[in-house]
Each structure stands twice: as structure tokens, then as C-alpha cells.
Design a protein around this motif. Structure first.
Motif, mmCIF file in Angstrom:
data_model
loop_
_atom_site.group_PDB
_atom_site.id
_atom_site.type_symbol
_atom_site.label_atom_id
_atom_site.label_comp_id
_atom_site.label_asym_id
_atom_site.label_seq_id
_atom_site.Cartn_x
_atom_site.Cartn_y
_atom_site.Cartn_z
ATOM 1 N N ALA A 108 -4.731 9.940 -8.385
ATOM 2 C CA ALA A 108 -5.719 10.002 -7.297
ATOM 3 C C ALA A 108 -6.294 8.618 -7.028
ATOM 4 O O ALA A 108 -6.432 8.203 -5.877
ATOM 5 C CB ALA A 108 -6.832 10.990 -7.649
ATOM 6 N N ARG A 109 -6.626 7.905 -8.086
ATOM 7 C CA ARG A 109 -7.217 6.577 -7.904
ATOM 8 C C ARG A 109 -6.245 5.625 -7.221
ATOM 9 O O ARG A 109 -6.617 4.888 -6.301
ATOM 10 C CB ARG A 109 -7.639 5.989 -9.249
ATOM 11 N N ALA A 110 -4.992 5.626 -7.642
ATOM 12 C CA ALA A 110 -4.008 4.731 -7.025
ATOM 13 C C ALA A 110 -3.855 5.059 -5.539
ATOM 14 O O ALA A 110 -3.798 4.155 -4.693
ATOM 15 C CB ALA A 110 -2.668 4.835 -7.745
ATOM 16 N N HIS A 111 -3.811 6.336 -5.215
ATOM 17 C CA HIS A 111 -3.733 6.779 -3.817
ATOM 18 C C HIS A 111 -4.926 6.243 -3.032
ATOM 19 O O HIS A 111 -4.767 5.645 -1.962
ATOM 20 C CB HIS A 111 -3.702 8.312 -3.788
ATOM 21 N N LEU A 112 -6.118 6.441 -3.576
ATOM 22 C CA LEU A 112 -7.326 6.008 -2.869
ATOM 23 C C LEU A 112 -7.453 4.487 -2.839
ATOM 24 O O LEU A 112 -8.016 3.936 -1.885
ATOM 25 C CB LEU A 112 -8.559 6.657 -3.492
ATOM 26 N N ASP A 113 -6.929 3.798 -3.850
ATOM 27 C CA ASP A 113 -6.939 2.325 -3.809
ATOM 28 C C ASP A 113 -6.139 1.819 -2.609
ATOM 29 O O ASP A 113 -6.584 0.914 -1.900
ATOM 30 C CB ASP A 113 -6.359 1.730 -5.096
ATOM 31 N N VAL A 114 -4.979 2.409 -2.368
ATOM 32 C CA VAL A 114 -4.181 1.992 -1.208
ATOM 33 C C VAL A 114 -4.942 2.301 0.077
ATOM 34 O O VAL A 114 -4.995 1.478 0.989
ATOM 35 C CB VAL A 114 -2.781 2.638 -1.216
ATOM 36 N N CYS A 115 -5.579 3.475 0.133
ATOM 37 C CA CYS A 115 -6.388 3.808 1.320
ATOM 38 C C CYS A 115 -7.517 2.793 1.509
ATOM 39 O O CYS A 115 -7.764 2.317 2.617
ATOM 40 C CB CYS A 115 -6.988 5.205 1.187
ATOM 41 N N PHE A 116 -8.207 2.459 0.415
ATOM 42 C CA PHE A 116 -9.363 1.572 0.480
ATOM 43 C C PHE A 116 -8.985 0.144 0.870
ATOM 44 O O PHE A 116 -9.630 -0.477 1.700
ATOM 45 C CB PHE A 116 -10.088 1.562 -0.870
ATOM 46 N N PHE A 117 -7.915 -0.379 0.282
ATOM 47 C CA PHE A 117 -7.502 -1.754 0.585
ATOM 48 C C PHE A 117 -6.764 -1.843 1.916
ATOM 49 O O PHE A 117 -6.731 -2.903 2.520
ATOM 50 C CB PHE A 117 -6.644 -2.330 -0.541
ATOM 51 N N PRO A 142 -17.722 9.123 -3.157
ATOM 52 C CA PRO A 142 -17.655 9.358 -4.601
ATOM 53 C C PRO A 142 -17.140 10.753 -4.986
ATOM 54 O O PRO A 142 -16.672 10.946 -6.099
ATOM 55 C CB PRO A 142 -19.083 9.150 -5.085
ATOM 56 N N GLN A 143 -17.195 11.699 -4.084
ATOM 57 C CA GLN A 143 -16.708 13.049 -4.378
ATOM 58 C C GLN A 143 -15.204 13.200 -4.147
ATOM 59 O O GLN A 143 -14.570 14.076 -4.735
ATOM 60 C CB GLN A 143 -17.456 14.072 -3.511
ATOM 61 N N ASP A 144 -14.643 12.377 -3.279
ATOM 62 C CA ASP A 144 -13.248 12.574 -2.900
ATOM 63 C C ASP A 144 -12.246 12.252 -4.011
ATOM 64 O O ASP A 144 -11.206 12.899 -4.109
ATOM 65 C CB ASP A 144 -12.909 11.789 -1.635
ATOM 66 N N GLY A 145 -12.543 11.283 -4.850
ATOM 67 C CA GLY A 145 -11.640 10.970 -5.960
ATOM 68 C C GLY A 145 -11.461 12.162 -6.897
ATOM 69 O O GLY A 145 -10.329 12.581 -7.170
ATOM 70 N N PRO A 146 -12.572 12.736 -7.388
ATOM 71 C CA PRO A 146 -12.427 13.919 -8.255
ATOM 72 C C PRO A 146 -11.797 15.120 -7.533
ATOM 73 O O PRO A 146 -11.023 15.862 -8.146
ATOM 74 C CB PRO A 146 -13.868 14.237 -8.680
ATOM 75 N N ILE A 147 -12.082 15.285 -6.261
ATOM 76 C CA ILE A 147 -11.476 16.395 -5.509
ATOM 77 C C ILE A 147 -9.966 16.192 -5.406
ATOM 78 O O ILE A 147 -9.183 17.115 -5.650
ATOM 79 C CB ILE A 147 -12.118 16.537 -4.118
ATOM 80 N N LEU A 148 -9.542 14.982 -5.066
ATOM 81 C CA LEU A 148 -8.109 14.693 -4.984
ATOM 82 C C LEU A 148 -7.444 14.896 -6.340
ATOM 83 O O LEU A 148 -6.363 15.483 -6.429
ATOM 84 C CB LEU A 148 -7.873 13.277 -4.460
ATOM 85 N N ALA A 149 -8.092 14.453 -7.414
ATOM 86 C CA ALA A 149 -7.528 14.651 -8.755
ATOM 87 C C ALA A 149 -7.379 16.146 -9.058
ATOM 88 O O ALA A 149 -6.365 16.564 -9.642
ATOM 89 C CB ALA A 149 -8.406 13.974 -9.810
#
Length: 172
Positions: free
Chosen positions: A93-102, A144-151
Motif C-alpha cells: 500500500a505504501r509503495a502504491h501511495l508513494d508513486v501517487c504522492f510523488f 492518513p486514513q487511505d494508507g490503512p484502508i488500501l492495506a
């Protein structure tokens, strides 16, 4: 979906799985190779050089000289063996969101984020049976909620895959 776009995504998925199988390190250069196929480009696309905007301008992604290096540092944390290992679902989830964020590319960042998630799972020998929920729901990298939800969603797909595999094994 456009047939050429679908073909590019399928080719990129094959590369993702091959790269995971050979133990490739997850970094921007690897994302570029996949993204070339996603976009149907003649060469791997560069890291964007200007601020990016998404969702009709509601989201802005800045740029600085160290943005590519910061993305690589974040992506490296998706591997097992880091100092503070997270569960697999959280790392994916974090790697996915890192690409979204950057937001490294001028186009196709959601697809690049999805491929990144698939790579993190594939690196540990996991191929999900279904990814519909992961592809249909939009997640915000800075919520802050989306990372845990995606996981949790990844975990649900993983449980379903394992359940299906157990059913196939017991019926075979």
C-alpha cells in the motif's frame, strides 16, 4: 479500454512479474521501463520536470531537485530487510501511495502505482486472483486514513486468493 492501452498494460505486467522474479530493486528506473509500455512510448519517460496537477487541478504535486531521490528512498523501503519492516500489505500500500504522492510521470501515474503494488506482492511470490477493488477505488496519498484502508483492501484480496487456492488444492 483501448486495445493498444490494454496491450501495453499487459506487457508491463509481464515485465513487473519478471523483474520481481529476478529480484530487481524497486526504483524509478524500473518504473520507467514499465511505464514505457504503459504509455506505448518509444523510450522510457523521464521524471517530470514541472509541478503536476490532477483531478481537475484540485491536487498539486511539487517538484524539487531531490524529488527523484526521495521517491527512490521511499520505494526502497518496500523491500524485506529494512530496519523497520512493515507487513506485506502495508508495504504494498505504501509503495502504491508513494508513486501517487510523488507523481513521477506526466501521464499514467495511477497505472504506475498499480504496477508498483503488483511488483511488491510478486517479489514475495504473490499474484492476486482479482484486483477489481484495488483498481476501482481512488486513494489519496496524503490522507492518513487511505494508507490503512488500501492495506486492508490488499489484505482482503490476498485472503480471497489464498482461499481460492486452498479450494483448488482440496478439489484437485
Amino acid at each position: 479500454m483501448d486495445p493498444a492501452r490494454a496491450e501495453g498494460m499487459l506487457t508491463a505486467l509481464e515485465l513487473v512479474r519478471a523483474d520481481a522474479a529476478r529480484g530487481a530493486s524497486l526504483d524509478f528506473e524500473l518504473l520507467r521501463e514499465w511505464q514505457q509500455h504503459v504509455l506505448g512510448a518509444q523510450q522510457p519517460p523521464p521524471f517530470r520536470t514541472m509541478p503536476a496537477f490532477a483531478k481537475e487541478g484540485r491536487e498539486r504535486y511539487g517538484i524539487s531537485p531531490d524529488t527523484p531521490a526521495r521517491l527512490d528512498a521511499c520505494l526502497a523501503e518496500s523491500a524485506i530487510g529494512t530496519d523497520d519492516p512493515l507487513p506485506l500489505t502495508a508495504r504494498a500500500a505504501r509503495a502504491h501511495l508513494d508513486v501517487c504522492f510523488f507523481h513521477p510521470f506526466d501521464d499514467g501515474n495511477a497505472r504506475a502505482a498499480f504496477l508498483t503494488l503488483v511488483f511488491v506482492l510478486a517479489r514475495e511470490g504473490i499474484t492476486l486472483d482479482d484486483v477489481l477493488l484495488l483498481r476501482r477505488v481512488s486513494f489519496q496519498a496524503d490522507d492518513p486514513q487511505d494508507g490503512p484502508i488500501l492495506a486492508r483492501y490488499i489484505g482482503l484480496h490476498l485472503e480471497e486468493t489464498r482461499r481460492n487456492s486452498a479450494l483448488l488444492s482440496s478439489s484437485g
